[in-house]
Design a protein around this motif. Structure first.
Motif, mmCIF file in Angstrom:
data_model
loop_
_atom_site.group_PDB
_atom_site.id
_atom_site.type_symbol
_atom_site.label_atom_id
_atom_site.label_comp_id
_atom_site.label_asym_id
_atom_site.label_seq_id
_atom_site.Cartn_x
_atom_site.Cartn_y
_atom_site.Cartn_z
ATOM 1 N N ALA A 127 1.070 -1.336 0.380
ATOM 2 C CA ALA A 127 0.386 0.048 -0.016
ATOM 3 C C ALA A 127 0.604 1.610 -0.046
ATOM 4 C CB ALA A 127 -0.954 -0.265 1.507
ATOM 5 N N VAL A 128 1.975 1.503 0.554
ATOM 6 C CA VAL A 128 2.969 2.337 0.887
ATOM 7 C C VAL A 128 3.547 2.511 -0.136
ATOM 8 C CG1 VAL A 128 4.413 3.845 2.749
ATOM 9 C CG2 VAL A 128 3.149 2.888 3.337
ATOM 10 N N ASN A 129 4.664 1.730 -0.624
ATOM 11 C CA ASN A 129 5.799 1.286 -1.781
ATOM 12 C C ASN A 129 4.902 1.147 -2.510
ATOM 13 O OD1 ASN A 129 7.016 1.141 1.441
ATOM 14 N ND2 ASN A 129 8.459 -0.641 0.006
ATOM 15 N N LEU A 130 4.112 0.733 -3.141
ATOM 16 C CA LEU A 130 3.380 0.344 -4.752
ATOM 17 C C LEU A 130 2.434 1.175 -4.381
ATOM 18 C CD1 LEU A 130 4.043 -0.525 -7.792
ATOM 19 C CD2 LEU A 130 2.326 -2.633 -6.228
ATOM 20 N N LEU A 131 1.517 0.987 -4.691
ATOM 21 C CA LEU A 131 0.471 1.749 -4.421
ATOM 22 C C LEU A 131 -0.138 3.712 -4.066
ATOM 23 C CD1 LEU A 131 -2.108 -0.867 -3.364
ATOM 24 C CD2 LEU A 131 -1.292 -0.332 -5.394
ATOM 25 N N GLY A 132 1.039 3.511 -3.993
ATOM 26 C CA GLY A 132 0.894 5.000 -2.509
ATOM 27 C C GLY A 132 1.609 6.046 -3.803
ATOM 28 N N ALA A 133 2.579 5.239 -4.355
ATOM 29 C CA ALA A 133 3.760 5.893 -4.706
ATOM 30 C C ALA A 133 2.378 6.430 -6.354
ATOM 31 C CB ALA A 133 5.079 5.541 -5.436
ATOM 32 N N LEU A 134 2.020 5.107 -6.729
ATOM 33 C CA LEU A 134 1.817 5.254 -8.005
ATOM 34 C C LEU A 134 0.153 6.343 -7.757
ATOM 35 C CD1 LEU A 134 0.807 1.360 -9.018
ATOM 36 C CD2 LEU A 134 2.894 3.175 -9.854
ATOM 37 N N ALA A 135 -0.705 6.353 -6.620
ATOM 38 C CA ALA A 135 -1.709 7.067 -6.423
ATOM 39 C C ALA A 135 -1.402 8.456 -6.698
ATOM 40 C CB ALA A 135 -2.142 6.506 -5.190
ATOM 41 N N VAL A 136 -0.174 8.959 -5.968
ATOM 42 C CA VAL A 136 0.899 10.368 -5.581
ATOM 43 C C VAL A 136 0.885 10.692 -7.709
ATOM 44 C CG1 VAL A 136 1.934 12.139 -5.232
ATOM 45 C CG2 VAL A 136 1.226 10.500 -3.478
ATOM 46 N N ALA B 7 7.731 -4.097 -8.366
ATOM 47 C CA ALA B 7 6.802 -3.593 -9.336
ATOM 48 C C ALA B 7 6.374 -1.835 -9.555
ATOM 49 C CB ALA B 7 5.657 -3.917 -9.013
ATOM 50 N N LEU B 8 7.423 -1.676 -8.577
ATOM 51 C CA LEU B 8 7.049 0.109 -9.170
ATOM 52 C C LEU B 8 8.293 -0.044 -9.550
ATOM 53 C CD1 LEU B 8 7.077 2.991 -8.165
ATOM 54 C CD2 LEU B 8 8.987 2.895 -7.079
ATOM 55 N N GLU B 9 9.141 -0.533 -10.555
ATOM 56 C CA GLU B 9 9.734 0.036 -11.562
ATOM 57 C C GLU B 9 9.259 -1.205 -12.665
ATOM 58 O OE1 GLU B 9 14.817 -1.222 -11.422
ATOM 59 O OE2 GLU B 9 14.608 -0.251 -9.782
ATOM 60 N N GLY B 10 9.082 -2.064 -13.036
ATOM 61 C CA GLY B 10 7.814 -2.001 -14.329
ATOM 62 C C GLY B 10 7.214 -1.406 -14.622
ATOM 63 N N ALA B 11 6.332 -0.880 -13.723
ATOM 64 C CA ALA B 11 5.495 0.678 -13.912
ATOM 65 C C ALA B 11 5.734 1.926 -14.169
ATOM 66 C CB ALA B 11 4.500 0.551 -12.589
ATOM 67 N N SER B 12 7.140 2.196 -13.664
ATOM 68 C CA SER B 12 7.370 3.200 -14.120
ATOM 69 C C SER B 12 8.956 3.554 -14.885
ATOM 70 C CB SER B 12 7.988 3.854 -12.347
ATOM 71 O OG SER B 12 7.442 4.107 -11.362
ATOM 72 N N GLU B 13 9.022 1.768 -15.690
ATOM 73 C CA GLU B 13 9.437 2.299 -16.730
ATOM 74 C C GLU B 13 8.354 3.010 -17.985
ATOM 75 O OE1 GLU B 13 11.911 -1.602 -19.860
ATOM 76 O OE2 GLU B 13 12.173 -0.850 -17.353
ATOM 77 N N ALA B 14 6.790 1.286 -17.814
ATOM 78 C CA ALA B 14 6.112 2.061 -19.215
ATOM 79 C C ALA B 14 5.519 3.284 -18.679
ATOM 80 C CB ALA B 14 5.114 0.470 -18.289
ATOM 81 N N LEU B 15 5.641 3.846 -17.330
ATOM 82 C CA LEU B 15 5.017 5.397 -17.524
ATOM 83 C C LEU B 15 6.062 6.230 -18.302
ATOM 84 C CD1 LEU B 15 3.191 7.500 -15.990
ATOM 85 C CD2 LEU B 15 5.339 7.498 -14.439
ATOM 86 N N SER B 16 7.198 5.682 -18.302
ATOM 87 C CA SER B 16 8.654 6.668 -19.128
ATOM 88 C C SER B 16 7.925 7.237 -20.755
ATOM 89 C CB SER B 16 9.361 6.373 -18.879
ATOM 90 O OG SER B 16 9.944 4.943 -19.837
ATOM 91 N N GLY B 17 7.302 5.474 -20.987
ATOM 92 C CA GLY B 17 7.487 5.830 -22.064
ATOM 93 C C GLY B 17 5.910 6.695 -22.426
ATOM 94 N N GLU B 18 5.259 6.341 -21.307
ATOM 95 C CA GLU B 18 4.015 6.872 -22.109
ATOM 96 C C GLU B 18 3.471 8.359 -22.417
ATOM 97 O OE1 GLU B 18 1.553 2.454 -19.843
ATOM 98 O OE2 GLU B 18 1.303 5.151 -18.593
ATOM 99 N N VAL B 19 4.912 8.744 -20.956
ATOM 100 C CA VAL B 19 4.493 10.330 -20.755
ATOM 101 C C VAL B 19 5.684 11.250 -21.127
ATOM 102 C CG1 VAL B 19 3.038 9.875 -18.937
ATOM 103 C CG2 VAL B 19 5.875 10.386 -18.316
ATOM 104 N N ALA B 20 6.571 10.686 -22.400
ATOM 105 C CA ALA B 20 7.826 10.937 -23.019
ATOM 106 C C ALA B 20 6.969 12.108 -23.989
ATOM 107 C CB ALA B 20 8.870 10.165 -24.057
ATOM 108 N N PRO B 21 6.131 11.724 -25.222
ATOM 109 C CA PRO B 21 5.054 12.810 -25.321
ATOM 110 C C PRO B 21 5.688 14.164 -25.534
ATOM 111 C CG PRO B 21 4.505 10.431 -25.896
ATOM 112 C CD PRO B 21 5.183 10.627 -24.853
ATOM 113 N N PHE B 22 4.728 13.914 -23.235
ATOM 114 C CA PHE B 22 4.102 15.105 -23.185
ATOM 115 C C PHE B 22 5.397 16.113 -22.571
ATOM 116 C CE2 PHE B 22 0.838 11.789 -22.175
ATOM 117 C CZ PHE B 22 0.132 12.302 -23.255
ATOM 118 N N GLY B 23 6.840 15.915 -22.499
ATOM 119 C CA GLY B 23 8.074 16.792 -22.201
ATOM 120 C C GLY B 23 8.076 16.093 -20.922
ATOM 121 N N ILE B 24 7.700 14.616 -20.221
ATOM 122 C CA ILE B 24 7.740 14.326 -18.835
ATOM 123 C C ILE B 24 8.733 13.181 -18.678
ATOM 124 C CG2 ILE B 24 6.605 13.228 -16.732
ATOM 125 C CD1 ILE B 24 3.805 14.301 -17.980
ATOM 126 N N ARG B 25 10.213 13.624 -18.057
ATOM 127 C CA ARG B 25 10.063 12.327 -17.480
ATOM 128 C C ARG B 25 10.620 11.840 -16.363
ATOM 129 N NH1 ARG B 25 15.966 14.789 -18.280
ATOM 130 N NH2 ARG B 25 15.863 16.029 -16.763
#
Length: 269
Positions: free
Chosen positions: A99-108, A148-166
């Motif tokens: 809840a804290v390490n994964l879901l909390g980070a994803l929620a924020v 799990a956080l790393e997997g989600a964040s790796e995917a996220l990096s590709g999703e948001v790159a077109p918006f200038g978000i790193r």
């Protein structure tokens, strides 16, 4: 730049807030108990906003992000360890870590993304660990949360790159923070595990608090420099132990891949 940091009362979060404020940056420092940040507010009244935030509480997440205003850099730092073999852990302990390490980070992250996307810019720093690359026996659920956080964040990096978000995934080794102190939870041991790898890790962690080789100030400076660098890597290991252990893991994983490549490819036929 305006930085939003979760878990600012101790560890990397606290050191990062102090370092940024000393550099003249603006910080939204969050903690479950914002009174723990009172000294920062007193010292930098015009540069720091202290907010209550339990990352497992959706209402608090939304309220903190709304109160923060425009966020240039999000640092998901809140988290803790859980020491114990998988069988030793209670359901409640497992759920709390995830809840804290994964879901909390994803929620924020999800709460901050709309404003970054609208502005076509921003940077998300995910505090992972060498334990997000290597699963230590006796630290299985912590590794689960960070893998799990790393997997989600790796995917996220590709999703948001077109918006200038790193996105930067930080992978520290052992550093002199409160990770092995007040930030570590412990399961009730089962005797059969005491002489095995899980017991060895438990004994090792009992002697390491305050003796780790990593300097948190240097680590935080490296993270800040990565945010300011236009060519920062997706993953940022920190400390000699992290570099050496991750390198060994990747080499072993590549060797395993090559060893089974022919059989694996034949499965396509």
């Amino acid at each position: 730049m305006r930085w939003f940091i979760t878990g600012s009362s101790a560890g990397f979060g606290r050191v990062m807030a102090e370092t940024l404020l000393a550099r003249g940056e603006t910080v939204v420092a969050t903690a479950r108990d914002p009174l723990a940040l009172a000294d920062l507010v007193d010292k930098y009244p015009d540069a720091v906003l202290a907010l209550p935030l339990d990352v497992t509480d959706p209402d608090q997440v939304r309220a903190a992000v709304d109160a923060a205003g425009p966020i240039d850099v999000l640092v998901n730092n809140a988290g803790h360890g859980l020491l114990g073999a998988l069988e030793e852990l209670s359901d409640e302990q497992i759920h709390e870590v995830l809840a804290v390490n994964l879901l909390g980070a994803l929620a924020v992250t999800r709460a901050v993304l709309p404003q970054m996307r609208a502005r076509r810019g921003g940077h998300i720093v995910q505090m992972s660990s060498v334990g997000g690359v290597i699963g230590n026996p006796g630290h299985a659920i912590y590794a689960t949360s960070k893998f799990a956080l790393e997997g989600a964040s790796e995917a996220l990096s590709g999703e948001v790159a077109p918006f200038g978000i790193r996105v930067t995934i930080v992978e520290p080794g052992p550093f002199r923070t409160e990770f092995l102190g007040r930030s570590m939870r412990r399961a009730t041991p089962i005797p059969d595990y005491e002489d095995g790898p899980a017991g060895v890790l438990r004994a090792l962690f009992a002697t390491q608090h305050g003796q780790q080789p990593g300097d948190p100030v240097r680590a935080v400076e490296a993270i800040i420099d990565a945010v300011h660098s236009p060519s920062a890597p997706l993953r940022l290991p920190l400390g000699r132990a992290a570099v050496e252990r991750i390198r060994a893991k990747l080499r072993a994983q590549l060797a395993d891949l090559e060893a089974c490549a022919e059989v694996a490819i034949a499965a396509d036929r």
